[in-house]
Structure formats: C-alpha cells, structure tokens
Write an enzyme that holds these catalytic residues in place. Structure first.
Site, mmCIF file in Angstrom:
data_model
loop_
_atom_site.group_PDB
_atom_site.id
_atom_site.type_symbol
_atom_site.label_atom_id
_atom_site.label_comp_id
_atom_site.label_asym_id
_atom_site.label_seq_id
_atom_site.Cartn_x
_atom_site.Cartn_y
_atom_site.Cartn_z
ATOM 1 N N GLY A 47 0.850 -1.200 0.000
ATOM 2 C CA GLY A 47 0.000 0.000 0.000
ATOM 3 C C GLY A 47 0.880 1.241 0.000
ATOM 4 O O GLY A 47 0.671 2.175 0.769
ATOM 5 N N TYR A 224 -6.974 2.932 13.433
ATOM 6 C CA TYR A 224 -7.530 4.218 13.858
ATOM 7 C C TYR A 224 -8.512 3.981 14.994
ATOM 8 O O TYR A 224 -9.175 2.945 15.036
ATOM 9 C CB TYR A 224 -8.221 4.916 12.680
ATOM 10 C CG TYR A 224 -8.766 6.276 13.045
ATOM 11 C CD1 TYR A 224 -7.882 7.297 13.410
ATOM 12 C CD2 TYR A 224 -10.131 6.527 13.068
ATOM 13 C CE1 TYR A 224 -8.368 8.550 13.777
ATOM 14 C CE2 TYR A 224 -10.620 7.781 13.423
ATOM 15 C CZ TYR A 224 -9.733 8.787 13.780
ATOM 16 O OH TYR A 224 -10.207 10.011 14.152
ATOM 17 N N TYR A 234 -17.406 4.480 13.078
ATOM 18 C CA TYR A 234 -16.033 4.020 12.881
ATOM 19 C C TYR A 234 -15.659 2.896 13.846
ATOM 20 O O TYR A 234 -15.833 1.730 13.539
ATOM 21 C CB TYR A 234 -15.000 5.172 12.909
ATOM 22 C CG TYR A 234 -13.720 4.710 12.264
ATOM 23 C CD1 TYR A 234 -13.455 4.941 10.923
ATOM 24 C CD2 TYR A 234 -12.812 3.925 12.975
ATOM 25 C CE1 TYR A 234 -12.323 4.416 10.313
ATOM 26 C CE2 TYR A 234 -11.679 3.394 12.383
ATOM 27 C CZ TYR A 234 -11.433 3.655 11.048
ATOM 28 O OH TYR A 234 -10.321 3.122 10.446
ATOM 29 N N LYS A 243 -10.767 -3.442 12.380
ATOM 30 C CA LYS A 243 -9.573 -2.943 13.081
ATOM 31 C C LYS A 243 -9.312 -3.769 14.348
ATOM 32 O O LYS A 243 -8.159 -4.029 14.685
ATOM 33 C CB LYS A 243 -9.721 -1.456 13.398
ATOM 34 C CG LYS A 243 -9.685 -0.542 12.155
ATOM 35 C CD LYS A 243 -8.409 -0.703 11.340
ATOM 36 C CE LYS A 243 -8.291 0.320 10.213
ATOM 37 N NZ LYS A 243 -7.173 -0.002 9.279
ATOM 38 N N THR A 274 -7.193 11.529 3.333
ATOM 39 C CA THR A 274 -6.627 10.657 2.305
ATOM 40 C C THR A 274 -7.797 10.233 1.416
ATOM 41 O O THR A 274 -8.960 10.536 1.716
ATOM 42 C CB THR A 274 -5.963 9.382 2.890
ATOM 43 O OG1 THR A 274 -6.975 8.571 3.503
ATOM 44 C CG2 THR A 274 -4.890 9.707 3.912
HETATM 45 P P1 NAD Z 1 -4.853 5.363 0.952
HETATM 46 O O1 NAD Z 1 -6.107 5.165 0.202
HETATM 47 O O2 NAD Z 1 -4.138 6.648 0.805
HETATM 48 O O3 NAD Z 1 -3.797 4.195 0.585
HETATM 49 C C1 NAD Z 1 -4.193 2.893 0.277
HETATM 50 C C2 NAD Z 1 -3.061 2.142 -0.397
HETATM 51 O O4 NAD Z 1 -3.481 0.790 -0.605
HETATM 52 C C3 NAD Z 1 -2.660 2.669 -1.777
HETATM 53 O O5 NAD Z 1 -1.266 2.551 -1.926
HETATM 54 C C4 NAD Z 1 -3.367 1.701 -2.735
HETATM 55 O O6 NAD Z 1 -2.757 1.580 -3.998
HETATM 56 C C5 NAD Z 1 -3.237 0.428 -1.946
HETATM 57 N N1 NAD Z 1 -4.207 -0.609 -2.324
HETATM 58 C C6 NAD Z 1 -5.561 -0.591 -2.199
HETATM 59 N N2 NAD Z 1 -6.085 -1.766 -2.616
HETATM 60 C C7 NAD Z 1 -5.045 -2.544 -3.005
HETATM 61 C C8 NAD Z 1 -4.917 -3.856 -3.507
HETATM 62 N N3 NAD Z 1 -5.975 -4.645 -3.706
HETATM 63 N N4 NAD Z 1 -3.681 -4.317 -3.815
HETATM 64 C C9 NAD Z 1 -2.580 -3.539 -3.629
HETATM 65 N N5 NAD Z 1 -2.632 -2.307 -3.131
HETATM 66 C C10 NAD Z 1 -3.849 -1.804 -2.826
HETATM 67 O O7 NAD Z 1 -5.209 5.067 2.467
HETATM 68 P P2 NAD Z 1 -4.607 5.515 3.877
HETATM 69 O O8 NAD Z 1 -5.552 6.487 4.486
HETATM 70 O O9 NAD Z 1 -3.154 5.837 3.791
HETATM 71 O O10 NAD Z 1 -4.818 4.161 4.683
HETATM 72 C C11 NAD Z 1 -3.789 3.237 4.946
HETATM 73 C C12 NAD Z 1 -4.060 2.580 6.293
HETATM 74 O O11 NAD Z 1 -4.010 3.583 7.319
HETATM 75 C C13 NAD Z 1 -5.458 1.934 6.405
HETATM 76 O O12 NAD Z 1 -5.350 0.747 7.157
HETATM 77 C C14 NAD Z 1 -6.246 2.965 7.177
HETATM 78 O O13 NAD Z 1 -7.324 2.417 7.886
HETATM 79 C C15 NAD Z 1 -5.173 3.467 8.127
HETATM 80 N N6 NAD Z 1 -5.473 4.765 8.764
HETATM 81 C C16 NAD Z 1 -5.938 5.825 8.045
HETATM 82 C C17 NAD Z 1 -6.245 7.024 8.697
HETATM 83 C C18 NAD Z 1 -6.764 8.218 7.930
HETATM 84 O O14 NAD Z 1 -7.308 9.122 8.575
HETATM 85 N N7 NAD Z 1 -6.596 8.286 6.642
HETATM 86 C C19 NAD Z 1 -6.035 7.143 10.073
HETATM 87 C C20 NAD Z 1 -5.520 6.048 10.784
HETATM 88 C C21 NAD Z 1 -5.245 4.856 10.110
HETATM 89 NA NA NA Z 2 -1.322 4.061 2.246
#
Ligand code: NAD
Ligand code: NA
Length: 395
Positions: A47, A224, A234, A243, A274
């Site tokens: 990711g 989160y 959430y 989660k 994001t």
């Molecule tokens: P994002 O959408 O920016 O990134 C998602 C990534 O996953 C990208 O690189 C995408 O290409 C990849 N991806 C998605 N489906 C895929 C697949 N089938 N195969 C390969 N790659 C794939 O999301 P983010 O907000 O950075 O989230 C990343 C993690 O952080 C998640 O677990 C999310 O729950 C967690 N998180 C997010 C937040 C927030 O506020 N954004 C807060 C805390 C935790």
């Molecule tokens: Na990511």
C-alpha cells in the site's frame, strides 16, 4: 494534455503528474530536514503509493537510506487519460530515490492475491535477500479471497442501530444530517475479511516460509480509533470490527515470529485527509474541525510528520512504547483532552454557515486536491503536461 481536477462523487478522477511529484518532493524535503533514523535497511511497503504507506516508503528511503519495494494497485496512464495519483507519486518517488543512489522497485497489482505475494517474494529473494520491516498500509473497499475466489465488499455502517449525525459535503460546504442504517451480520464478516488482519498474516507467513525475514524483523499495520463522536460509524461500526481483528492479528503474527525474534505491531494513527478517509461519512466534518483546532495549537501533522515520528520516536527506540492493548500510539496529539473537548464543542455549533469560520474547510479541500496533485503553488495548471509517465523500477 492540460490536466484539471475532475471530481465524481467524493473522488477526483484525474491527477496531475507534476503536482504529484511536488507532493512527493515536499515529503522528501521534510524527511531530509530531520535527523536520520537508525532503522531498517530493507523495507517492503504494502500500500506504498498514497497516504500513510507512501509516507512510510519515503521515510524508509530518505530517513534510513533503506532499499524499498512498494506494492500497490494503481491505474497506469493511457493516451489522453491520466494515471491515478499513486502511479505518479511512485514515479516521482523512484526517480528521486534512484538519483540518491537508493534501491527502489515496485509491483502494481492486487496485494490480496497469491500471484502478487509470490512475485514480491521472488523479487526480495533476487535483489534484497532478507527484509527487516514490512509496513502494511492497504485501504481497499474489496478483497477477492485467494483461496475461494469469493469477492468481499467492506462497508462503513453502524452496528445495532441506525446512526444519525451531521456530515459535510466538503465540495459544497453543506453541513447536513445523514442517517446510516445498521449493518447486517454479513456486513461485519465481509468488512473483517477485507480490512481485518487475515491478509497481513498471509503476507508474513509467505515471506517467512520463503526465508525472507531477517532476525529482529518488524511489521507494522495501521489502525484508527478516533473520538466518541464518530464511534458508531467508525470504531464501533463494521470497520471497527475489522480494526479489532487487525489489532488481534498483531499478537498472532508475533507468536509465529518467535524463532527470529520478530514482532508485529499496530500503530494507531491520526485522522488525515486521504482518498480512503474522504469516503467515510461524518469523518470529513470531524477532520475539518480537528484540523482547525490542531493548527491553532500548532500541533497539526500530515502523513509524513506522523510516520517520521512513528519511526524516530517509537519503532526504533530500544523499548517500543505501547498502550495497555499493546498498540503504538501516534494519535496522542489528536486524542489530547483539550483538543477533543474543543472539537466536541465546535461539533455542536457546526452549520453550513458557521463551518467556514469554525472549521478548516479550506484546509480540507486543499489537502484533498493535493492528494491528486492539484492546488500546488508554482505549477501552471493551464500548461500542457505529459500524462504518459512511467515508473522506472516497475516490475
Ligand atoms: P490510501 O487510500 O491513501 O492508501 C491505500 C493504499 O493501498 C494505496 O497505496 C493503494 O494503492 C493500496 N491498495 C488498495 N487496494 C489494493 C490492492 N488490492 N492491492 C494492492 N494495493 C492496494 O489510504 P490511507 O488512508 O493511507 O490508509 C492506509 C491505512 O491507514 C489503512 O489501514 C487505514 O485504515 C489506516 N489509517 C488511516 C487514517 C486516515 O485518517 N486516513 C487514520 C488512521 C489509520
Ligand atoms: Na497508504
């Protein structure tokens, strides 16, 4: 072609290569301005193309001089059609990494599949030998299970009761009430299957079986928690169940890594704009109020500041500080009492009329468009730009 933002619903369907490069460069510059981290040397980020995963790759490469392999699922460009932003981000990242003499290769495909796991394992074997860190940062609405071929869809629903609260359409600024109906049992199972820890564990099992994990190996997945306000949709909703499962999986993985003194952690990160979080109802209103309060107190962080702090002040300390549930916390500033009390008070006051004043709606929008390479100073968005950008180290 001339590339302008084009939105459809909550997403932007175009992205700007130069703007994405600028976004990546800003993050690289931030990491270079900080003291280096004595951490991992070979890092796999699953990711890796946007959000927290991209920031993790940048921190690994430019903060620890690590070799990085990035896995992601992005759309390449076609003549007259832009790539997705993660494609352009990765092209820019790899160009800078290679210039700095760093190993960086990428794999574009479905991380949930056996094929992509196999391809990644072979690449590690051929080029890096062993890896010391795997960052698991997938956010996906769907997962095709590699053993059954069944396609599961995750949902963002409350459990038990209909949830009604305010939300904002950040494109128009309209604050309105929404009601989300309670999920079914099946929704919970589906969401846990997509966003829970099973795939994380499959990755680590596969890499371990192939002998690709170094002694003292670490792996981190992102979670989160957030405030009471958003709990029904959430943390106590379908995604929260996923989660919970992800967090429990950290212990299962750690148990399986005893012989190499490996450890798995979940890091609880801050709420940030994001592509994934923009799609969650209620969260954009919370984020726009949170940003306002955190900026006023000079405590605001983006993905790169968060991940630098994770590496520098958590992951590579002798003893990794964790909470009572064994989780790493970098949401500490977001969750501070003074911040949460203020946000809860502003939440009561938030209307279409008041939000531009009491919330950071402009900041939200700006960051949203930044995700796709738009709204950056110094880029002429009226100018012709080449959409056919390739990723130098794409396998
Ligand atoms: P994002 O959408 O920016 O990134 C998602 C990534 O996953 C990208 O690189 C995408 O290409 C990849 N991806 C998605 N489906 C895929 C697949 N089938 N195969 C390969 N790659 C794939 O999301 P983010 O907000 O950075 O989230 C990343 C993690 O952080 C998640 O677990 C999310 O729950 C967690 N998180 C997010 C937040 C927030 O506020 N954004 C807060 C805390 C935790
Ligand atoms: Na990511």
């Amino acid at each position: 072609m001339i590339i302008q933002p084009k939105t459809r619903g909550f997403i932007c369907i175009t992205s700007h290569p130069e703007g994405c490069a600028k976004n990546v460069q800003n993050q690289i510059d931030y990491i270079k301005s900080k003291s280096p981290i004595d951490g991992a040397k070979n890092v796999l980020v699953i990711g890796a193309s946007t959000g927290f995963g991209l920031a993790s790759r940048i921190t690994s490469a430019f903060g620890e001089n690590a070799s990085t392999i990035g896995v992601f699922f992005e759309k390449p460009p076609a003549e007259g059609r832009t790539a997705s932003s993660g494609w352009y981000n990765t092209a820019a990242f790899e160009e800078q990494a290679h210039k700095a003499g760093l190993y960086a290769k990428s794999i574009n495909g479905d991380a949930f599949s056996n094929e992509i796991k196999e391809q990644t394992a072979q690449l590690i074997k051929k080029d890096l030998g062993k890896i010391d860190l795997v960052i698991y940062s997938l956010a996906s609405p769907v997962r095709t299970h590699p053993e059954t071929g069944v396609r599961y869809k995750s949902t963002l629903k409350p459990i038990g009761n209909t949830y009604t609260n305010k939300t904002v359409d950040f494109h128009t600024g309209e604050v309105k009430e929404i009601s989300i109906e309670a999920c079914t049992e099946e929704d919970i199972v589906n969401t846990v299957t997509v966003m829970g820890g099973e795939d994380w564990q499959m990755w680590i099992d596969k890499l371990k079986k192939e002998g690709l994990l170094a002694d003292n190996f670490k792996t981190v997945a992102y979670s989160y928690i957030g405030p009471k306000l958003t709990e029904p949709v959430y943390r106590k909703g379908t995604i929260g169940k996923a989660k919970d499962h992800l967090e429990a999986t950290a212990f299962t993985i750690t148990d399986a890594l005893k012989d190499i003194k490996g450890k798995a952690f979940v890091s609880v990160n801050k709420a940030l704009v994001t592509q994934s979080s923009s799609a969650i109802p209620v969260i954009p209103l919370y984020i726009s109020l949170l940003y306002k309060v955190m900026k006023e107190k000079n405590l605001q962080e983006g993905c790169i500041e968060q991940i630098y702090r994770l590496f520098k002040e958590r992951l590579y300390l002798g003893e990794i500080p964790v909470d009572s549930e064994g989780r790493i916390r970098i949401d500490d500033l977001e969750m501070r009492d003074d911040i949460q009390e203020k946000v809860a008070q502003l939440w009561e006051e938030a209307t279409t009329e008041s939000l531009p004043e009491i919330g950071d709606l402009e900041g939200y929008k700006d960051e949203f468009f930044n995700l796709f390479g738009f709204n950056f100073d110094g880029i002429d968005y009226e100018k012709d730009t080449n959409e056919m950008v390739s990723i130098p180290g794409l396998q």
